[in-house]
Design a protein around this motif. Structure first.
Motif, PDB file in Angstrom:
ATOM      1  N   THR A 117       0.807  -1.227   0.000  1.00  0.00           N
ATOM      2  CA  THR A 117       0.000   0.000   0.000  1.00  0.00           C
ATOM      3  C   THR A 117       0.835   1.270   0.000  1.00  0.00           C
ATOM      4  O   THR A 117       0.283   2.352  -0.100  1.00  0.00           O
ATOM      5  CB  THR A 117      -0.936   0.030   1.227  1.00  0.00           C
ATOM      6  OG1 THR A 117      -0.131  -0.027   2.411  1.00  0.00           O
ATOM      7  CG2 THR A 117      -1.905  -1.134   1.203  1.00  0.00           C
ATOM      8  N   GLY A 118       2.164   1.146   0.116  1.00  0.00           N
ATOM      9  CA  GLY A 118       3.012   2.323   0.073  1.00  0.00           C
ATOM     10  C   GLY A 118       3.134   2.983   1.431  1.00  0.00           C
ATOM     11  O   GLY A 118       2.795   2.376   2.425  1.00  0.00           O
ATOM     12  N   PRO A 119       3.626   4.212   1.476  1.00  0.00           N
ATOM     13  CA  PRO A 119       3.871   5.093   0.334  1.00  0.00           C
ATOM     14  C   PRO A 119       4.989   4.572  -0.558  1.00  0.00           C
ATOM     15  O   PRO A 119       5.789   3.737  -0.151  1.00  0.00           O
ATOM     16  CB  PRO A 119       4.265   6.424   0.992  1.00  0.00           C
ATOM     17  CG  PRO A 119       4.831   6.040   2.319  1.00  0.00           C
ATOM     18  CD  PRO A 119       4.083   4.799   2.739  1.00  0.00           C
TER      19      PRO A 119
ATOM     20  N   GLU B 288       7.691  11.142  -3.704  1.00  0.00           N
ATOM     21  CA  GLU B 288       6.627  10.222  -3.348  1.00  0.00           C
ATOM     22  C   GLU B 288       5.739  10.136  -4.577  1.00  0.00           C
ATOM     23  O   GLU B 288       5.403  11.168  -5.178  1.00  0.00           O
ATOM     24  CB  GLU B 288       5.834  10.720  -2.150  1.00  0.00           C
ATOM     25  CG  GLU B 288       4.761   9.744  -1.728  1.00  0.00           C
ATOM     26  CD  GLU B 288       3.983  10.190  -0.510  1.00  0.00           C
ATOM     27  OE1 GLU B 288       2.868   9.682  -0.338  1.00  0.00           O
ATOM     28  OE2 GLU B 288       4.474  11.040   0.256  1.00  0.00           O
TER      29      GLU B 288
ATOM     30  N   GLU C 108       2.435   7.951  -6.782  1.00  0.00           N
ATOM     31  CA  GLU C 108       1.204   7.177  -6.661  1.00  0.00           C
ATOM     32  C   GLU C 108       0.976   6.422  -7.963  1.00  0.00           C
ATOM     33  O   GLU C 108       0.866   7.049  -9.026  1.00  0.00           O
ATOM     34  CB  GLU C 108       0.060   8.153  -6.406  1.00  0.00           C
ATOM     35  CG  GLU C 108      -1.298   7.544  -6.352  1.00  0.00           C
ATOM     36  CD  GLU C 108      -2.344   8.612  -6.152  1.00  0.00           C
ATOM     37  OE1 GLU C 108      -2.861   8.701  -5.027  1.00  0.00           O
ATOM     38  OE2 GLU C 108      -2.629   9.361  -7.111  1.00  0.00           O
TER      39      GLU C 108
ATOM     40  N   THR D 171      -0.956   4.770 -10.914  1.00  0.00           N
ATOM     41  CA  THR D 171      -2.281   5.036 -11.485  1.00  0.00           C
ATOM     42  C   THR D 171      -2.904   3.772 -12.070  1.00  0.00           C
ATOM     43  O   THR D 171      -4.012   3.822 -12.591  1.00  0.00           O
ATOM     44  CB  THR D 171      -2.215   6.109 -12.585  1.00  0.00           C
ATOM     45  OG1 THR D 171      -1.410   5.607 -13.657  1.00  0.00           O
ATOM     46  CG2 THR D 171      -1.644   7.421 -12.051  1.00  0.00           C
TER      47      THR D 171
ATOM     48  N   LEU E 190       3.057   6.857 -13.127  1.00  0.00           N
ATOM     49  CA  LEU E 190       3.144   7.165 -11.701  1.00  0.00           C
ATOM     50  C   LEU E 190       2.921   8.666 -11.567  1.00  0.00           C
ATOM     51  O   LEU E 190       3.533   9.450 -12.291  1.00  0.00           O
ATOM     52  CB  LEU E 190       4.525   6.831 -11.134  1.00  0.00           C
ATOM     53  CG  LEU E 190       4.960   5.383 -11.080  1.00  0.00           C
ATOM     54  CD1 LEU E 190       6.385   5.300 -10.546  1.00  0.00           C
ATOM     55  CD2 LEU E 190       4.020   4.565 -10.217  1.00  0.00           C
ATOM     56  N   ARG E 191       2.061   9.065 -10.656  1.00  0.00           N
ATOM     57  CA  ARG E 191       1.794  10.488 -10.416  1.00  0.00           C
ATOM     58  C   ARG E 191       2.699  10.979  -9.285  1.00  0.00           C
ATOM     59  O   ARG E 191       2.806  10.340  -8.235  1.00  0.00           O
ATOM     60  CB  ARG E 191       0.327  10.694 -10.025  1.00  0.00           C
ATOM     61  CG  ARG E 191      -0.037  12.157  -9.788  1.00  0.00           C
ATOM     62  CD  ARG E 191      -1.524  12.352  -9.522  1.00  0.00           C
ATOM     63  NE  ARG E 191      -2.277  12.053 -10.743  1.00  0.00           N
ATOM     64  CZ  ARG E 191      -3.042  10.975 -10.926  1.00  0.00           C
ATOM     65  NH1 ARG E 191      -3.190  10.082  -9.980  1.00  0.00           N
ATOM     66  NH2 ARG E 191      -3.679  10.787 -12.065  1.00  0.00           N
TER      67      ARG E 191
ATOM     68  N   VAL F 257       3.460  12.912  -6.176  1.00  0.00           N
ATOM     69  CA  VAL F 257       2.685  13.462  -5.057  1.00  0.00           C
ATOM     70  C   VAL F 257       3.425  14.659  -4.477  1.00  0.00           C
ATOM     71  O   VAL F 257       2.846  15.732  -4.307  1.00  0.00           O
ATOM     72  CB  VAL F 257       2.451  12.384  -3.976  1.00  0.00           C
ATOM     73  CG1 VAL F 257       1.756  12.980  -2.758  1.00  0.00           C
ATOM     74  CG2 VAL F 257       1.667  11.216  -4.552  1.00  0.00           C
TER      75      VAL F 257
END
Length: 138
Positions: free
Chosen positions: A7-9, A70, A72, A74, A102-103, A105
């Protein structure tokens, strides 16, 4: 832990200066071998893993500043087969890859920098690998 359970981050290290909302996409040159176009974007759940990637990208390019972001995912992602079970049993590096963007953050700055001695050692290793045409990263 399987990729679908992570689940990350998540973090991505590079020498590129990016902003929140920017997308990292597959089909771009590798940070490590610019002549190689990447089919995936690689990332890790370890902040310092992103830091090492950023510092190696700068060392290999010979210029720039390391940045750790960091990120996120997609879309779906998987364990990075370049290190998972190929070099390390399981995925202790918590390294992943995706063909989806990847976005960004945010940029993070609380990662552990390499010591000057470690930079020298990595520079020597990378030069040896490059001169021997060894695979630095796939």
């Amino acid at each position: 832990m399987a990729a679908e359970d992570e689940t990350g981050p998540f973090f991505h290290g590079t020498r590129a200066a990016l902003r929140p909302g920017d997308l990292l996409v597959a089909g771009r040159p590798s940070n490590y071998r610019p002549e190689v176009v990447m089919n995936h974007v690689y990332f890790t759940a370890l902040r310092d893993g992103g830091g090492l990637a950023a510092e190696l990208a700068v060392l290999l390019a010979g210029a720039g500043e390391p940045h750790v972001y960091e990120v996120e995912p997609t879309g779906p992602f998987e364990d990075d087969p370049n290190v998972t079970d190929k070099k390390f049993p399981g995925n202790p590096t918590r390294s992943y890859r995706t063909s989806a963007p990847l976005r960004i953050v945010r940029e993070v700055d609380d990662w552990t920098r390499l010591t000057p001695e470690a930079v020298t050692l990595w520079r020597e290793r990378l030069t040896t690998m490059r001169d021997g045409r060894a695979e630095i990263i796939n």
